[in-house]
Design an enzyme around this catalytic site. Sequence first.
Site, PDB file in Angstrom:
ATOM      1  N   ASP A  87     -10.852  13.746 -21.942  1.00  0.00           N
ATOM      2  CA  ASP A  87      -9.575  13.422 -21.293  1.00  0.00           C
ATOM      3  C   ASP A  87      -9.303  11.936 -21.534  1.00  0.00           C
ATOM      4  O   ASP A  87     -10.231  11.150 -21.717  1.00  0.00           O
ATOM      5  CB  ASP A  87      -9.616  13.704 -19.780  1.00  0.00           C
ATOM      6  CG  ASP A  87      -8.212  13.848 -19.176  1.00  0.00           C
ATOM      7  OD1 ASP A  87      -7.774  14.997 -18.963  1.00  0.00           O
ATOM      8  OD2 ASP A  87      -7.564  12.815 -18.919  1.00  0.00           O
ATOM      9  N   ALA A 106      -7.062  13.005 -27.004  1.00  0.00           N
ATOM     10  CA  ALA A 106      -7.592  14.309 -27.418  1.00  0.00           C
ATOM     11  C   ALA A 106      -7.294  14.613 -28.886  1.00  0.00           C
ATOM     12  O   ALA A 106      -8.135  15.190 -29.584  1.00  0.00           O
ATOM     13  CB  ALA A 106      -7.008  15.391 -26.534  1.00  0.00           C
ATOM     14  N   ASP A 139      -5.758  22.470 -22.691  1.00  0.00           N
ATOM     15  CA  ASP A 139      -4.774  22.522 -21.600  1.00  0.00           C
ATOM     16  C   ASP A 139      -4.001  21.204 -21.522  1.00  0.00           C
ATOM     17  O   ASP A 139      -4.150  20.438 -20.572  1.00  0.00           O
ATOM     18  CB  ASP A 139      -5.509  22.814 -20.276  1.00  0.00           C
ATOM     19  CG  ASP A 139      -4.547  23.011 -19.107  1.00  0.00           C
ATOM     20  OD1 ASP A 139      -3.363  23.300 -19.353  1.00  0.00           O
ATOM     21  OD2 ASP A 139      -4.994  22.875 -17.949  1.00  0.00           O
ATOM     22  N   CYS A 169       2.227  24.271 -20.584  1.00  0.00           N
ATOM     23  CA  CYS A 169       2.879  24.292 -19.258  1.00  0.00           C
ATOM     24  C   CYS A 169       4.311  23.768 -19.379  1.00  0.00           C
ATOM     25  O   CYS A 169       4.934  23.414 -18.391  1.00  0.00           O
ATOM     26  CB  CYS A 169       2.078  23.483 -18.252  1.00  0.00           C
ATOM     27  SG  CYS A 169       1.926  21.749 -18.664  1.00  0.00           S
TER      28      CYS A 169
HETATM   29  N1  SAH Z   1      -7.212  21.323 -17.476  1.00  0.00           N
HETATM   30  C1  SAH Z   1      -6.979  20.512 -16.319  1.00  0.00           C
HETATM   31  C2  SAH Z   1      -5.557  20.037 -16.220  1.00  0.00           C
HETATM   32  C3  SAH Z   1      -5.082  19.256 -17.405  1.00  0.00           C
HETATM   33  S1  SAH Z   1      -3.703  18.264 -17.077  1.00  0.00           S
HETATM   34  C4  SAH Z   1      -7.356  21.266 -15.066  1.00  0.00           C
HETATM   35  O1  SAH Z   1      -7.492  22.498 -15.129  1.00  0.00           O
HETATM   36  O2  SAH Z   1      -7.534  20.656 -14.014  1.00  0.00           O
HETATM   37  C5  SAH Z   1      -3.545  17.336 -18.509  1.00  0.00           C
HETATM   38  C6  SAH Z   1      -4.591  16.279 -18.689  1.00  0.00           C
HETATM   39  O3  SAH Z   1      -4.407  15.732 -19.980  1.00  0.00           O
HETATM   40  C7  SAH Z   1      -4.547  15.117 -17.729  1.00  0.00           C
HETATM   41  O4  SAH Z   1      -5.793  14.984 -17.111  1.00  0.00           O
HETATM   42  C8  SAH Z   1      -4.267  13.879 -18.602  1.00  0.00           C
HETATM   43  O5  SAH Z   1      -5.018  12.740 -18.212  1.00  0.00           O
HETATM   44  C9  SAH Z   1      -4.717  14.356 -19.937  1.00  0.00           C
HETATM   45  N2  SAH Z   1      -4.066  13.746 -21.099  1.00  0.00           N
HETATM   46  C10 SAH Z   1      -2.752  13.482 -21.282  1.00  0.00           C
HETATM   47  N3  SAH Z   1      -2.538  13.030 -22.533  1.00  0.00           N
HETATM   48  C11 SAH Z   1      -3.747  13.017 -23.148  1.00  0.00           C
HETATM   49  C12 SAH Z   1      -4.184  12.672 -24.459  1.00  0.00           C
HETATM   50  N4  SAH Z   1      -3.331  12.256 -25.393  1.00  0.00           N
HETATM   51  N5  SAH Z   1      -5.496  12.789 -24.730  1.00  0.00           N
HETATM   52  C13 SAH Z   1      -6.369  13.214 -23.804  1.00  0.00           C
HETATM   53  N6  SAH Z   1      -6.007  13.566 -22.566  1.00  0.00           N
HETATM   54  C14 SAH Z   1      -4.717  13.487 -22.239  1.00  0.00           C
END
Ligand code: SAH
Length: 353
Positions: free
Chosen positions: A209, A237, A257, A297
């Site tokens: 993350d 990511a 996700d 989402c």
């Molecule tokens: N799967 C999680 C929810 C994910 S929400 C659960 O079930 O609780 C999306 C997440 O993506 C957030 O935590 C955010 O910090 C992260 N995020 C957003 N952009 C990102 C990126 N470019 N690389 C890595 N993480 C990212």
Amino acid sequence: MLEGSATLRFLGWAAYSPSSKIRARVWSFDETDVIDGAFIATRVAESAARRRSLAARTDACRLVFSESDGLPGVIADRYGPFVVLELTSVGADRWRGELTAAFAALDGVAGVFERSDVEVRDRESLERRTGLLHGEDPPEHVEITEDGLRYAVDLRAGHKTGFYLDQRESRLALARLVDGRRVLNVFAFTGAFGVVASSHGATEVTQVDSSAPALALAARNLEINGCAPSAMTVADAFSELRRLRAAGQRFDLIVLDPPKLAHHTKGLDRATRAYKDANLVAAQLLNPGGVLVTFSCSGLVSEDLFQKVVAGAMLDARRDARIVGRLHQASDHPVHLAVPETAYLKGLVCELS
Ligand code: SAH
């Protein structure tokens, strides 16, 4: 008004938002309704009652999901004794006091906390606000239980109101898929999918993350469930997936996700390219027989479009894959048949050859 021929006819009771693109949000189609504190208390109590059966599984759920529950612009999530309220429209904001009283009156509620710190308020010309509305101040982390697992939630500063309650059924589905597998949890947030994987027999869990505080809470969530620590990487990511691919890492199951990538129609092309990119590289990171659990989402990305995007990613990754499961937002985030826009979360479980 058309001269002579115009007739005034009741359409509905709506809250007017002078500066929003959505000028009016309907609260009732019944002319005899009076929108007041009693009306709001009834809607809140009825919404809460509709979720009653969830209590056997969890002490955390969405109590009110905006239009789907007849309270446009009102989001309310329950975490044990605390209710977190998010007001996103002028109409909802106008009734803050009455809403607070209605949630405070529900059984077992000790505190109501406001998290109206969302970007959509800017489009309504509303200031962002957070703070205690009623009763007890929530502690730094509130612990909830869902399907036998525990999660620490930062309801003061976490994304959304602190936890992805909408992914409840996906967590349940994942529990049945992870045994004996090496799991990569991408966009992990506070590691809920990681906890499920680790406690249901995954041989190894790696979580990625971009948020360091989110992953710190993910580590704690493993710990409070008696799980072994997982590998955690704070990184973008999209780059991290490429780095893992270059390093020759392979996994048996990957959860993807991402946050909402499509915010408006203009950005849809770009968003679908990003979804495709992440899914393509994830597919290349999977061992033969591997499983990809992939989500979107973004309400603007329909289920049909999402499936096409994932299909395109598989083609370009030269991986043969079939859908063995479909996932959606949990039942406490209902889709109102008259408001199809309330459907936003979709997921595919894909098995690779
Ligand atoms: N799967 C999680 C929810 C994910 S929400 C659960 O079930 O609780 C999306 C997440 O993506 C957030 O935590 C955010 O910090 C992260 N995020 C957003 N952009 C990102 C990126 N470019 N690389 C890595 N993480 C990212």
